[in-house]
Design a protein around this motif. Structure first.
Motif, PDB file in Angstrom:
ATOM      1  N   MET A   1     -13.491   1.724  25.745  1.00 33.68           N
ATOM      2  CA  MET A   1     -12.444   2.519  26.157  1.00 33.68           C
ATOM      3  C   MET A   1     -13.300   3.860  25.670  1.00 33.68           C
ATOM      4  O   MET A   1     -13.239   4.094  25.517  1.00 33.68           O
ATOM      5  N   LEU A   2     -13.256   4.340  27.593  1.00 37.15           N
ATOM      6  CA  LEU A   2     -14.420   5.724  27.385  1.00 37.15           C
ATOM      7  C   LEU A   2     -13.112   6.588  27.644  1.00 37.15           C
ATOM      8  O   LEU A   2     -12.578   7.265  28.300  1.00 37.15           O
ATOM      9  N   TYR A   3     -12.428   6.969  25.900  1.00 34.31           N
ATOM     10  CA  TYR A   3     -11.639   8.463  25.561  1.00 34.31           C
ATOM     11  C   TYR A   3     -11.340   9.626  26.844  1.00 34.31           C
ATOM     12  O   TYR A   3     -11.051   9.920  27.168  1.00 34.31           O
ATOM     13  N   ARG A  71      -5.318   7.414  16.178  1.00 32.06           N
ATOM     14  CA  ARG A  71      -5.513   6.469  17.214  1.00 32.06           C
ATOM     15  C   ARG A  71      -5.603   4.909  16.775  1.00 32.06           C
ATOM     16  O   ARG A  71      -5.390   4.030  17.766  1.00 32.06           O
ATOM     17  N   GLY A  72      -5.982   4.213  15.474  1.00 29.86           N
ATOM     18  CA  GLY A  72      -4.960   3.492  15.584  1.00 29.86           C
ATOM     19  C   GLY A  72      -3.547   2.840  15.901  1.00 29.86           C
ATOM     20  O   GLY A  72      -3.645   1.910  16.208  1.00 29.86           O
ATOM     21  N   ALA A  73      -2.902   3.728  15.933  1.00 31.27           N
ATOM     22  CA  ALA A  73      -1.597   3.726  16.563  1.00 31.27           C
ATOM     23  C   ALA A  73      -1.063   4.016  17.939  1.00 31.27           C
ATOM     24  O   ALA A  73       0.071   3.386  18.659  1.00 31.27           O
ATOM     25  N   PHE A  74      -1.759   4.388  17.818  1.00 36.67           N
ATOM     26  CA  PHE A  74      -1.221   5.125  19.413  1.00 36.67           C
ATOM     27  C   PHE A  74      -3.121   4.877  20.624  1.00 36.67           C
ATOM     28  O   PHE A  74      -3.781   5.825  20.965  1.00 36.67           O
ATOM     29  N   PRO A  75      -3.396   3.724  20.849  1.00 32.58           N
ATOM     30  CA  PRO A  75      -4.359   3.244  21.420  1.00 32.58           C
ATOM     31  C   PRO A  75      -4.542   3.532  23.170  1.00 32.58           C
ATOM     32  O   PRO A  75      -5.577   3.658  22.613  1.00 32.58           O
ATOM     33  N   ARG A  76      -3.284   4.042  23.266  1.00 35.30           N
ATOM     34  CA  ARG A  76      -3.338   4.145  24.947  1.00 35.30           C
ATOM     35  C   ARG A  76      -2.781   5.688  25.065  1.00 35.30           C
ATOM     36  O   ARG A  76      -3.246   6.261  26.607  1.00 35.30           O
ATOM     37  N   HIS A  95     -21.617  16.573  12.747  1.00 35.28           N
ATOM     38  CA  HIS A  95     -20.970  15.681  12.173  1.00 35.28           C
ATOM     39  C   HIS A  95     -19.773  15.205  12.502  1.00 35.28           C
ATOM     40  O   HIS A  95     -19.267  13.907  12.014  1.00 35.28           O
ATOM     41  N   VAL A  96     -18.815  16.136  12.735  1.00 39.39           N
ATOM     42  CA  VAL A  96     -17.193  15.784  12.460  1.00 39.39           C
ATOM     43  C   VAL A  96     -16.867  15.472  14.235  1.00 39.39           C
ATOM     44  O   VAL A  96     -16.520  14.414  14.150  1.00 39.39           O
ATOM     45  N   VAL A  97     -17.713  15.083  14.981  1.00 41.36           N
ATOM     46  CA  VAL A  97     -17.595  15.617  16.087  1.00 41.36           C
ATOM     47  C   VAL A  97     -17.796  14.441  16.395  1.00 41.36           C
ATOM     48  O   VAL A  97     -17.297  13.099  17.459  1.00 41.36           O
ATOM     49  N   ARG A  98     -18.799  13.627  16.242  1.00 41.06           N
ATOM     50  CA  ARG A  98     -19.928  12.658  15.790  1.00 41.06           C
ATOM     51  C   ARG A  98     -19.107  11.430  15.343  1.00 41.06           C
ATOM     52  O   ARG A  98     -18.621  10.559  16.376  1.00 41.06           O
ATOM     53  N   ARG A  99     -18.323  12.208  13.810  1.00 38.58           N
ATOM     54  CA  ARG A  99     -17.354  10.590  13.735  1.00 38.58           C
ATOM     55  C   ARG A  99     -15.327  10.894  14.406  1.00 38.58           C
ATOM     56  O   ARG A  99     -15.755   9.165  14.356  1.00 38.58           O
ATOM     57  N   LEU A 100     -15.698  11.927  14.966  1.00 39.58           N
ATOM     58  CA  LEU A 100     -14.121  11.567  15.670  1.00 39.58           C
ATOM     59  C   LEU A 100     -14.239  10.601  16.867  1.00 39.58           C
ATOM     60  O   LEU A 100     -13.121   9.864  17.195  1.00 39.58           O
ATOM     61  N   GLU A 101     -15.416  10.962  17.882  1.00 45.23           N
ATOM     62  CA  GLU A 101     -16.447  10.158  18.423  1.00 45.23           C
ATOM     63  C   GLU A 101     -15.888   8.280  18.180  1.00 45.23           C
ATOM     64  O   GLU A 101     -15.707   8.022  19.023  1.00 45.23           O
ATOM     65  N   ARG A 102     -16.869   8.027  17.294  1.00 43.80           N
ATOM     66  CA  ARG A 102     -16.479   6.992  17.016  1.00 43.80           C
ATOM     67  C   ARG A 102     -15.511   6.366  16.833  1.00 43.80           C
ATOM     68  O   ARG A 102     -15.004   4.886  16.560  1.00 43.80           O
ATOM     69  N   ALA A 103     -14.193   6.865  16.676  1.00 32.18           N
ATOM     70  CA  ALA A 103     -13.111   6.862  16.270  1.00 32.18           C
ATOM     71  C   ALA A 103     -12.072   6.842  17.227  1.00 32.18           C
ATOM     72  O   ALA A 103     -10.827   6.116  16.840  1.00 32.18           O
ATOM     73  N   GLY A 104     -12.981   7.025  18.029  1.00 35.97           N
ATOM     74  CA  GLY A 104     -12.263   6.755  20.355  1.00 35.97           C
ATOM     75  C   GLY A 104     -11.015   7.460  20.171  1.00 35.97           C
ATOM     76  O   GLY A 104     -10.750   8.112  21.001  1.00 35.97           O
ATOM     77  N   LEU A 105     -11.148   8.969  19.565  1.00 29.82           N
ATOM     78  CA  LEU A 105     -10.597  10.523  20.315  1.00 29.82           C
ATOM     79  C   LEU A 105     -11.200  10.903  21.286  1.00 29.82           C
ATOM     80  O   LEU A 105     -11.833  10.826  21.942  1.00 29.82           O
ATOM     81  N   SER A 106     -10.028  11.504  21.614  1.00 32.74           N
ATOM     82  CA  SER A 106     -10.262  11.389  23.144  1.00 32.74           C
ATOM     83  C   SER A 106     -11.332  13.238  23.764  1.00 32.74           C
ATOM     84  O   SER A 106     -12.016  13.441  24.141  1.00 32.74           O
ATOM     85  N   GLY A 107     -10.632  14.253  22.334  1.00 33.33           N
ATOM     86  CA  GLY A 107     -11.076  15.481  23.115  1.00 33.33           C
ATOM     87  C   GLY A 107     -11.418  16.470  21.980  1.00 33.33           C
ATOM     88  O   GLY A 107     -10.558  15.817  20.605  1.00 33.33           O
ATOM     89  N   VAL A 108     -12.267  17.150  21.753  1.00 35.40           N
ATOM     90  CA  VAL A 108     -11.964  17.971  20.616  1.00 35.40           C
ATOM     91  C   VAL A 108     -11.604  19.688  20.911  1.00 35.40           C
ATOM     92  O   VAL A 108     -12.395  19.696  22.105  1.00 35.40           O
ATOM     93  N   VAL A 109     -11.539  20.537  20.242  1.00 36.79           N
ATOM     94  CA  VAL A 109     -11.275  22.312  20.663  1.00 36.79           C
ATOM     95  C   VAL A 109     -12.581  23.073  19.595  1.00 36.79           C
ATOM     96  O   VAL A 109     -11.856  22.783  18.447  1.00 36.79           O
TER      97      VAL A 109
END
Length: 281
Positions: A1-3, A71-76, A95-109
């Motif tokens: 999924m493209l979060y 993300r593991g608890a709230f996949p949708r 590095h942090v942004v890449r880690r968060l993207e791999r984890a499936g986060l939707s976005g960062v500020v």
């Protein structure tokens, strides 16, 4: 999924998209029952994880670990994470942004503050030179593929706010945030300079910004509304009242129906429902 895409699509839909601030897994479990978008604020995480104010104490591995659990608890759900200034230099921010993207986060500020940093609604904020922040932002944008990026300025001078907001809107950032906006008229001016770029408004109880409904924000052209601390402040108030009541009652617990709070049965039921729902995803 493209979060990231899913959150972009939601923001592009009619109205103002609400994202509710959560500070731990329990608050997230509660908020997720009512809203499909969650936000991890630096203020809430610093308070809950460290018991410290939001002045730059957060270590990036702690924030990444919490985001991964969410993300593991709230996949949708849509999950937006405040990464402050990227926790240091541009390489670390990427590095942090890449880690968060791999984890499936939707976005960062990503903000333009320089250290020592402050909560966006606190006094004493200082910002980086605009060109220095834009360089960091460009590197972060180049390091993501799908992740949504909110470019945030903490400028306090009215003229500088508009200059920076316009500059941020001209980048490839997905959304612009001016934190600590003090009036409705200021929102209108900011909306005017960012053009068609989506605009985010951050509300925090007791903060510098006016309290506005989603209907009012939509009329002002605000695309996203972040509620940074409703769960944290509600928990603070409830726990303080509970401790005061317990002390005044010489340690006798009130009956659940008398104390106005949930009992162990209700809490266990809610957590069991959450466990079942997540195991069935």
């Amino acid at each position: 999924m493209l979060y990231g895409k899913a959150l972009r699509d939601r923001i592009a839909s009619a109205g103002t998209t609400p994202l509710i601030g959560v500070h731990d897994m329990y608050s997230a479990s509660l908020a997720a029952r009512h809203y499909d978008g969650l936000f991890v604020s630096g203020f809430g995480f610093a308070a809950s994880h460290y018991g410290l104010p939001d002045i730059g104490f957060i270590a990036w591995p702690d924030m990444v670990a919490f985001a991964e659990r969410l993300r593991g608890a709230f996949p949708r759900h849509h999950l937006l994470v405040d990464i402050d200034d990227g926790y240091g230099d541009p390489e670390l921010a990427c590095h942090v942004v890449r880690r968060l993207e791999r984890a499936g986060l939707s976005g960062v500020v990503l903000e333009d503050q320089k250290r020592p940093r402050r909560c966006g609604h606190a006094d004493g904020k200082q910002v980086l030179p605009l060109d220095e922040y834009l360089e960091k932002l460009d590197q972060v944008l180049a390091s993501r593929t799908d992740l949504l990026v909110v470019a945030r300025t903490d400028a306090t001078d009215e003229g500088d706010i508009l200059i920076r907001a316009k500059a941020l809107a001209a980048t490839d950032a997905d959304v612009v945030l001016v934190d600590g906006v003090r009036s409705v008229e200021a929102i209108r001016r900011i909306r005017g300079v960012v053009g068609g770029k989506p605009l985010l408004f951050n509300q925090i109880a007791g903060g510098k910004s006016p309290r506005l409904s989603l209907t009012e924000l939509a009329a002002l052209g605000v695309d996203v509304a972040v509620y940074s601390t409703p769960c944290l402040f509600a928990a603070h108030r409830a726990m303080e009242e509970a401790m005061t009541g317990l002390k005044s009652a010489d340690g006798r617990l009130p009956a659940a129906e008398d104390g106005g709070s949930i009992g162990v049965g209700d809490a266990t039921m809610m957590l069991t429902e959450n466990l079942h729902r997540h195991s069935m995803r």
